[in-house]
Design an enzyme around this catalytic site. Structure first.
Site, PDB file in Angstrom:
ATOM      1  N   ASP A   8       0.886  -1.164   0.000  1.00 12.88           N
ATOM      2  CA  ASP A   8       0.000   0.000   0.000  1.00 12.88           C
ATOM      3  C   ASP A   8       0.924   1.214   0.000  1.00 12.88           C
ATOM      4  O   ASP A   8       1.488   1.578   1.034  1.00 12.88           O
ATOM      5  CB  ASP A   8      -0.894  -0.043   1.255  1.00 12.88           C
ATOM      6  CG  ASP A   8      -1.660   1.260   1.484  1.00 12.88           C
ATOM      7  OD1 ASP A   8      -1.581   2.153   0.624  1.00 12.88           O
ATOM      8  OD2 ASP A   8      -2.336   1.375   2.528  1.00 12.88           O
TER       9      ASP A   8
ATOM     10  N   LYS B  23       3.234  11.445  -3.743  1.00  7.56           N
ATOM     11  CA  LYS B  23       2.367  10.568  -4.536  1.00  7.56           C
ATOM     12  C   LYS B  23       1.428  11.396  -5.422  1.00  7.56           C
ATOM     13  O   LYS B  23       1.036  10.986  -6.500  1.00  7.56           O
ATOM     14  CB  LYS B  23       1.555   9.680  -3.586  1.00  7.56           C
ATOM     15  CG  LYS B  23       0.561   8.767  -4.263  1.00  7.56           C
ATOM     16  CD  LYS B  23      -0.076   7.849  -3.252  1.00  7.56           C
ATOM     17  CE  LYS B  23      -1.259   7.091  -3.818  1.00  7.56           C
ATOM     18  NZ  LYS B  23      -1.847   6.177  -2.833  1.00  7.56           N
TER      19      LYS B  23
ATOM     20  N   GLU C  50      -7.313   0.952  -4.726  1.00  4.08           N
ATOM     21  CA  GLU C  50      -7.355   0.921  -3.251  1.00  4.08           C
ATOM     22  C   GLU C  50      -8.705   0.428  -2.707  1.00  4.08           C
ATOM     23  O   GLU C  50      -8.732  -0.430  -1.825  1.00  4.08           O
ATOM     24  CB  GLU C  50      -6.992   2.292  -2.677  1.00  4.08           C
ATOM     25  CG  GLU C  50      -5.495   2.566  -2.779  1.00  4.08           C
ATOM     26  CD  GLU C  50      -5.112   4.026  -2.620  1.00  4.08           C
ATOM     27  OE1 GLU C  50      -5.987   4.858  -2.296  1.00  4.08           O
ATOM     28  OE2 GLU C  50      -3.922   4.340  -2.839  1.00  4.08           O
TER      29      GLU C  50
ATOM     30  N   ASP D  20     -13.119   6.161   2.433  1.00  2.88           N
ATOM     31  CA  ASP D  20     -11.734   6.232   2.919  1.00  2.88           C
ATOM     32  C   ASP D  20     -11.452   7.664   3.388  1.00  2.88           C
ATOM     33  O   ASP D  20     -11.308   8.579   2.567  1.00  2.88           O
ATOM     34  CB  ASP D  20     -10.805   5.819   1.761  1.00  2.88           C
ATOM     35  CG  ASP D  20      -9.340   5.761   2.181  1.00  2.88           C
ATOM     36  OD1 ASP D  20      -9.012   6.294   3.256  1.00  2.88           O
ATOM     37  OD2 ASP D  20      -8.540   5.194   1.421  1.00  2.88           O
TER      38      ASP D  20
END
Ligand code: AMP
Length: 563
Positions: free
Chosen positions: A7, A70, A147, A170
């Site tokens: 992850d 990211k 994800e 999330d």
């Protein structure tokens, strides 16, 4: 040969492997399953530092440290650390190298292949960039997994026989991602993806801090850097405490006062009503966009540390008339899912993940000034115009007014990124126009952004009173690295040493002491400098026994200072 599940998160990264019939998380050298996704460069030793120590150095050495890279994957952005520059792919590769090392130390064998998770809204360019990062780190990326799909796998969705529909919510430190998944015949289709880039756990900490300041008649600007940083830590601890008990307390000395503050969960929840409202909007949007009724959903899965706040469970239960699923640690769910996908892959049973690519992968907006008092302005703030995750093609307009009397021009610098401050986003162009001289606030421009399926952004600036129009086309579609560029990056990364794993704890202690030095003043500062110097001298002695004893001593000193 182990196939690793990774992850690769914006704030933290985790590694997981399928072992004894279940996903098993792999700890780093410090014994933690969570490695902060932060990279720092040590100019003295010319080494790269990854993880917790790098996170400490974000405060003490901000110009040599970087987080949240990211978000720049698949762009041409160059990120500077001291005298070196990196692409986001290269920084992710350094992160992956460290994770690979940790996995190899734990498993006792070489790891060469991995399954890596990416956000559902990642574009093709961002997905290729993630694969390239793996390649640069010496890892063949066997598979990318969305994800939310990974989270759903961790909850065993692949074990059901019938078609099922899920929502994955999330809520991390800075962003909210909502996805609706349809699962049938080993295929997972992301039916809708929605979210808010400006809503996360940090906003709840901020709201609680504001309540503290208000009730104690304090102003943030009256506190020095050290006091602000201590207050943040106390409020963060209180927020966590309010997730498990109905009340909590903060004892802190600030601005020469000893403050004892008591707060109940009810008071906290009252002061975050505006954030709760923002939380529900993307959920409603995802349902609307996918034309799915909430009653059609089989499960609502919670992911991300901030979903531990109890109001989320009640809010989701109220909206969906069912309890959300959240028994797996919300920080670990995605990593566990990547290891399950790796195990299924090894048996040729991997789930096929249908990718959602018709969304704008970044937020696009302009730099603006904000008012900080009468005639006082602060520049460098970001005004989002097209938000990440919107279905393309998309067109949005915002109005901007002059801020000074007799202002002759309005200049709009265009940025892509997710930060509130433009300095953390990427500048991709500039458009400007003359405006008639007038009193401040009287003249305005309308700026329209249109983003199409090929990643081309058209910006049109129209002056309100004259109708004068300027137009700018920006080809924002990121080009992937060529084979030559990959070779070049490989050579560059091979030249860079990553700080040895065995010394991770010592490095972290030094980074933490440096941060404490930054936060304190006066005698305490002198004391910390002395502790730091003594510890560095002990490290130079290379006497393992002396180092171990000094380490314990310093750890207890730091605990006292932080406490
Ligand atoms: P993540 O990026 O998923 O690790 O989420 C980190 C965010 O979750 C931070 O804003 C934390 O403050 C928040 N968080 C973690 N644990 C808790 C908790 N027990 N209660 C409330 N918020 C939490």
């Amino acid at each position: 040969m182990a196939l690793l599940g990774i992850d690769l998160g914006t704030t933290n990264s985790l590694i997981c492997v399928w072992k004894d019939g279940q996903p098993t998380l792999i700890p780093n050298a410090l014994g933690s399953n969570l490695t902060p996704s932060v990279i720092s460069y040590d100019e003295k030793s010319q080494e790269i530092i990854v993880g917790q120590s790098a996170k400490e150095r974000l405060i003490s050495h901000p110009e040599l440290s970087v987080a949240t890279f990211k978000r720049q994957m698949g762009t041409k952005a160059q990120i500077t650390l001291g005298n070196r520059t990196f692409k986001a792919e290269e920084l992710s590769a350094l992160m992956l190298k460290q994770l690979k090392q940790d996995a190899e130390a734990y498993l006792g064998c070489e790891v060469t292949e991995a399954v890596i998770s990416v956000p559902a809204y990642f574009s093709d360019a961002q997905r290729s960039a993630t694969k390239i990062a793996g390649e640069l780190a010496g890892l063949k990326v066997e598979r990318l997994i969305n994800e939310p799909t990974a989270a759903a796998l961790a909850y065993g969705i692949h074990e059901g026989l019938e078609e099922q529909m899920f929502m994955v919510i999330d809520l991390g430190g800075g962003t909210l991602d909502v996805s609706i998944l349809d699962v049938f015949d080993n295929i997972v289709e992301v039916r809708a993806s929605s979210g808010n880039n400006f809503l996360g756990g940090e906003d709840f900490t901020q709201a609680l801090k504001e309540l503290f300041l208000k009730q104690n008649n304090l102003q943030l600007i009256a506190l020095d850097k050290n006091e602000q940083s201590r207050l943040n830590a106390h409020i963060e601890t209180l927020k966590h405490a309010l997730s498990i008990s109905h009340e909590g307390e903060v004892s802190i000395s600030l601005a020469g006062r000893e403050i004892q503050w008591h707060c109940t969960r009810t008071e906290f929840e009252k002061c975050i009503q505006h954030l709760i409202k923002q939380f529900t909007l993307p959920i409603e949007r995802a349902l609307r966009d996918s034309k799915i009724e909430s009653s059609q959903l089989n499960k609502v899965i919670l992911v991300g540390g901030a979903t531990r706040m109890p109001w989320i469970r009640s809010e989701v239960s109220r909206m969906f008339k069912m309890l959300p699923t959240s028994h797996i640690d919300p920080d670990e769910v995605v990593a566990r899912g990547t290891a399950i996908q790796a195990a299924l892959k090894a048996r040729n049973e991997a789930l096929n993940d249908i990718v959602l690519t018709d969304v704008c992968p970044y937020t696009l907006g302009v730099g603006i000034v904000v008012e900080r008092g009468v005639n006082q302005y602060e520049s460098g703030h970001f005004l989002p115009i097209i938000e990440r995750n919107m279905t393309v093609p998309v067109s949005r307009e915002k109005r901007l007014h002059t801020v000074h009397d007799n202002q002759e021009q309005i200049v709009c610098e265009i940025f892509q990124g997710e930060s509130r401050l433009t300095k953390n986003n990427i500048s991709i162009g500039k458009i400007q126009s003359d405006v008639p001289k007038d009193k401040a606030g009287e003249q305005f421009v309308d700026i329209r952004f249109t983003y199409n399926i090929n990643g081309i952004l058209e910006a049109i600036l129209k002056v309100g009173t004259t109708g004068k129009t300027e137009r700018l086309i920006i080809n924002n579609s990121a080009t992937n690295m060529s084979p030559e560029e990959i070779e070049e990056s490989l050579a560059k990364l091979n030249d860079i040493k990553i700080h040895p794993r065995e010394n991770a704890l010592n490095k972290q202690i030094i980074a933490q002491l440096e941060r404490l030095y930054e936060e304190h003043l006066g005698d305490m500062r002198t004391y910390i400098a002395q502790v730091l110097q003594d510890f560095e001298n002990t490290l130079l002695s290379q006497n393992e026994q002396a180092i171990a004893s000094a380490r314990n001593q310093v750890l207890s000193i730091m605990k006292q200072i932080e406490g």
